[in-house]
Design a protein around this motif. Structure first.
Motif, short mmCIF file in Angstrom:
data_model
loop_
_atom_site.label_atom_id
_atom_site.label_comp_id
_atom_site.label_asym_id
_atom_site.label_seq_id
_atom_site.Cartn_x
_atom_site.Cartn_y
_atom_site.Cartn_z
N ALA A 1 0.81 -1.34 0.10
CA ALA A 1 0.04 -0.02 -0.01
C ALA A 1 0.87 1.18 0.03
CB ALA A 1 -0.92 -0.02 1.23
N ALA A 2 1.99 1.18 0.90
CA ALA A 2 2.75 2.29 0.86
C ALA A 2 3.24 2.61 -0.48
CB ALA A 2 3.92 2.16 2.11
N GLY A 3 4.08 1.41 -1.03
CA GLY A 3 4.76 1.52 -2.11
C GLY A 3 3.82 2.14 -3.53
N SER A 4 2.41 1.74 -3.49
CA SER A 4 1.72 2.02 -4.65
C SER A 4 0.66 2.98 -4.44
CB SER A 4 0.82 0.80 -4.76
OG SER A 4 0.02 0.27 -3.79
N GLY A 5 0.86 3.80 -3.39
CA GLY A 5 -0.04 4.91 -3.10
C GLY A 5 -1.66 4.58 -2.75
N THR A 6 -1.64 3.38 -2.31
CA THR A 6 -3.13 2.99 -1.96
C THR A 6 -3.32 2.44 -0.67
OG1 THR A 6 -2.63 0.76 -2.78
CG2 THR A 6 -3.47 2.06 -4.50
N ASP A 7 -4.59 1.90 -0.36
CA ASP A 7 -4.59 1.17 0.83
C ASP A 7 -5.04 -0.06 1.02
OD1 ASP A 7 -7.36 1.33 0.36
OD2 ASP A 7 -7.65 3.27 1.10
N ALA A 8 -4.91 -0.59 2.05
CA ALA A 8 -5.27 -2.18 2.27
C ALA A 8 -6.69 -2.52 1.80
CB ALA A 8 -5.38 -2.61 3.75
N ALA A 9 -7.75 -1.62 1.74
CA ALA A 9 -8.71 -1.92 1.07
C ALA A 9 -8.62 -1.99 -0.57
CB ALA A 9 -9.87 -0.66 1.29
N ASP A 10 -7.93 -1.09 -1.29
CA ASP A 10 -7.70 -1.43 -2.64
C ASP A 10 -6.98 -2.67 -2.96
OD1 ASP A 10 -8.83 0.85 -3.39
OD2 ASP A 10 -6.97 2.01 -2.81
N ILE A 11 -6.18 -3.14 -1.96
CA ILE A 11 -5.48 -4.27 -2.29
C ILE A 11 -6.25 -5.66 -1.89
CG2 ILE A 11 -3.43 -5.74 -1.42
CD1 ILE A 11 -1.92 -3.17 -0.65
N ASN A 12 -7.06 -5.59 -0.88
CA ASN A 12 -8.07 -6.65 -0.94
C ASN A 12 -8.90 -6.58 -2.15
OD1 ASN A 12 -7.09 -7.59 1.80
ND2 ASN A 12 -8.27 -6.04 2.87
N LYS A 13 -9.64 -5.65 -2.51
CA LYS A 13 -10.43 -5.77 -3.77
C LYS A 13 -9.89 -6.56 -4.89
CE LYS A 13 -13.22 -1.62 -2.64
NZ LYS A 13 -13.27 -0.11 -3.32
N LEU A 14 -8.41 -6.24 -5.29
CA LEU A 14 -7.71 -6.76 -6.35
C LEU A 14 -7.62 -8.04 -5.85
CD1 LEU A 14 -5.79 -6.06 -8.71
CD2 LEU A 14 -3.94 -6.29 -7.09
N LEU A 15 -7.28 -8.57 -4.61
CA LEU A 15 -7.03 -9.75 -4.39
C LEU A 15 -8.25 -10.58 -4.56
CD1 LEU A 15 -4.80 -9.65 -1.46
CD2 LEU A 15 -4.13 -10.31 -3.54
N LYS A 16 -9.47 -10.33 -4.12
CA LYS A 16 -10.85 -10.74 -4.44
C LYS A 16 -11.04 -10.84 -5.82
CE LYS A 16 -15.64 -10.15 -3.19
NZ LYS A 16 -16.75 -9.36 -2.67
N MET A 17 -10.80 -9.96 -6.57
CA MET A 17 -11.07 -9.87 -8.18
C MET A 17 -10.28 -11.01 -8.65
SD MET A 17 -10.61 -7.15 -10.77
CE MET A 17 -8.87 -7.14 -11.04
N HIS A 18 -8.97 -11.09 -8.24
CA HIS A 18 -8.00 -12.25 -8.76
C HIS A 18 -8.73 -13.55 -8.48
CE1 HIS A 18 -4.60 -15.04 -8.14
NE2 HIS A 18 -4.61 -14.72 -9.44
N ARG A 19 -9.04 -13.75 -7.31
CA ARG A 19 -9.57 -15.24 -6.77
C ARG A 19 -10.90 -15.52 -7.66
NH1 ARG A 19 -8.87 -13.16 -1.43
NH2 ARG A 19 -10.95 -12.88 -1.22
N GLN A 20 -11.75 -14.41 -7.94
CA GLN A 20 -13.00 -14.76 -8.85
C GLN A 20 -12.33 -15.06 -10.32
OE1 GLN A 20 -15.04 -11.16 -8.20
NE2 GLN A 20 -16.16 -11.76 -6.54
N MET A 21 -11.57 -14.22 -10.79
CA MET A 21 -11.10 -14.86 -12.18
C MET A 21 -10.12 -16.05 -12.12
SD MET A 21 -9.76 -11.16 -13.78
CE MET A 21 -9.71 -11.77 -15.32
N ALA A 22 -9.49 -16.37 -11.12
CA ALA A 22 -8.91 -17.67 -11.02
C ALA A 22 -10.03 -18.71 -10.92
CB ALA A 22 -7.99 -17.65 -9.83
N ASP A 23 -11.01 -18.63 -10.27
CA ASP A 23 -12.15 -19.50 -10.33
C ASP A 23 -12.54 -19.51 -11.81
OD1 ASP A 23 -11.76 -20.00 -7.58
OD2 ASP A 23 -13.50 -18.73 -6.87
#
Length: 522
Positions: A403-425
């Motif tokens: 989050a510090a490196g990308s200028g985002t927050d943990a919520a944004d990262i969690n959304k991305l990971l959730k999206m990735h899991r859905q696409m992986a499924d």
């Protein structure tokens, strides 16, 4: 491009198609709204008048008002007249002449002549495999010749060496001679412009024309100038005799009136349109496809062409192999996002999808826009190689660092990971057995409908599609119901965007990542 007009005409014509029967007063009321919409889009008054007169003449006939679906017939008439207004058939740059073919670029200062010259040269080099020489005849604007030389270096196209003190006519003669000696197929002359049309400019253009005997004289006009662009085209045509038009900054004009007016007023075809700043962002102007976009019918052919240009066949094959094993990591997701950015982003792709034009506003309000892709790529770029390959190891401390490196927050990262899991499924489902796998059904359904057969169980190599197949795509797409507003994409019986329950376009891998409606993690 044409967004305001698309929205207005869409709502007017949807009002007609929703009715069982139409009276003459219904048609007249709708045409009044069409007239107002065209005038607001900055279309010339005489062009609007002749357009609505022709539509009215055809739309109030007894056979239309008594037909089974009169509203759809009126939409078809408006569609056909739009195509006619835009020029009927698309006309490309004509190179059928003895080499070197001379193309002369004319226009006012600031319209984008020099950049467009380099774009055309790159297009002819890459697509037509022509050897092109560019020459700057602009001795007035400071560093104009140096600008063209730099663009030549950038695109890998030859430019004529600059000799100080030469007149534009002498440079033109030298360019043609150099092209003959150098074995060039095409020479493009980038002439000087003025802030307005004046007599010395026209005399200079006539002298250059006499000296170089150009096969094509292309007028470069900024589409943002609106009605003044029409007067400009008329004046240049009367004095120099243009053979075609190139409209720049079409990506910045939501109205598009200049494009609709210039062809109708001058009778000269619009050959190319600039749709962005980058060297590859130049498209051929196809009246039918533009009319389809204006009426929200999508533009499948241009979307497939754009995919063919931007999708890396090797990466697509590697992705297909991974999908067959049900594997999909964050590196693959990043590749998908970059491919979408190359193809014009969410808005650019949505505008070409049949029946999806109305979804853009809803998606924007939900925060699904191109800036989202940038944030997601920044998050993935801030991860280590191991984290991208195996997202399951991402715990709180790692997320804090990302989050510090990308200028985002943990919520944004969690959304991305959730999206990735859905696409992986989804990838696992696509790689699964039974009925040839979901991927095979999707690809086969779309490919079969569009005559691209043999796409079977994996990612097609769009770069090898026969041009004749592309030409036939539009008719085949229409026959399959893709050319109708709301027609959706075939394959899974659903309409619309991937991730919303519909099928996917070939070559886009996982389709449109991050949209709601993807299968939930079990």
């Amino acid at each position: 491009m044409f967004e305001n007009l698309q929205d207005r005409l869409g709502s007017i014509l949807n009002g007609l198609t929703g009715r069982g029967a139409l009276s003459e007063s219904d048609v007249s009321a709708a045409l009044r709204e069409v007239r107002r919409a065209l005038l607001e889009a900055d279309v010339a008054l005489d062009v609007v008048r002749s357009f609505t007169d022709r539509v009215r003449e055809k739309a109030v006939g007894a056979e239309i008002l008594k037909s089974i679906k009169p509203g759809q017939m009126v939409v078809k008439i408006v569609h056909d007249e739009l195509i006619e207004m835009l020029g009927g058939e698309g006309v490309g740059v004509d190179l059928h002449a003895a080499a070197p073919v001379v193309i002369m670029m004319v226009g006012l200062q600031g319209s984008g002549k020099t950049t467009t010259t380099a774009k055309i040269a790159k297009r002819l080099t890459d697509r037509e495999k022509k050897k092109v020489l560019m020459a700057s005849l602009d001795t007035r604007r400071p560093a104009a010749q140096e600008q063209l030389r730099q663009l030549g270096v950038q695109t890998g196209v030859d430019t004529l060496p600059v000799i100080a003190g030469q007149s534009p006519t002498d440079i033109a003669a030298r360019a043609v001679q150099a092209a003959k000696l150098g074995g060039h197929d095409v020479v493009i002359l980038d002439t000087a412009g003025r802030t307005h049309i004046d007599e010395p400019l026209m005399v200079e253009m006539a002298d250059i024309k006499k000296k170089s005997n150009p096969h094509e004289i292309l007028l470069v006009a900024d589409s943002l100038t609106g009605q003044d662009a029409v007067n400009l085209a008329r004046n240049f045509d009367e004095r120099v005799g243009i053979t075609g038009l190139v409209l720049t900054r079409m990506d910045g004009d939501g109205r598009g009136g200049a494009a609709l007016s210039m062809r109708a007023v001058t009778g000269k075809p619009i050959k190319l349109i600039g749709v962005g700043e980058r060297m590859g962002e130049l498209e051929e102007f196809h009246p039918r496809r533009i009319a389809d976009r204006i009426l929200g019918m999508g533009d499948i052919v241009s979307l497939v062409e754009r995919a063919a240009e931007n999708i890396d066949a090797e990466k697509a094959a590697a992705m297909a192999a991974k999908m067959a094993k049900g594997k999909f990591d964050l590196n693959d997701l990043a590749d998908q996002l970059r491919q979408m950015q190359k193809m014009g982003g969410m808005g650019g792709i949505m505008s070409m999808m049949p029946g999806m034009a109305g979804m853009k506003d809803k998606m924007a309000s939900a925060g699904l826009n191109d800036s989202l892709f940038g944030r997601q790529l920044a998050i993935i770029g801030s991860m280590t190689k191991a984290e991208r390959a195996n997202p399951d190891i991402l715990k709180h401390s790692r997320k804090k660092r990302i989050a510090a490196g990308s200028g985002t927050d943990a919520a944004d990262i969690n959304k991305l990971l959730k999206m990735h899991r859905q696409m992986a499924d989804m990838m696992k489902m696509m790689g699964g057995k039974g009925k040839g796998g979901l991927m095979k059904q999707m690809m086969g359904g779309l490919a079969g409908k569009m005559g691209l057969g043999g796409l079977g169980g994996g990612m097609p190599d769009l770069s090898n599609i026969d041009p004749k197949q592309l030409e036939a795509l539009q008719k085949q797409a229409e026959a399959a119901g893709l050319g109708k507003p709301g027609g959706g994409l075939p394959g899974l019986g659903g309409g619309g965007l991937p991730g919303l329950g519909g099928a996917k376009l070939p070559g886009l891998g996982g389709g449109f990542p991050g949209l709601p409606g993807l299968p939930k993690k079990k």
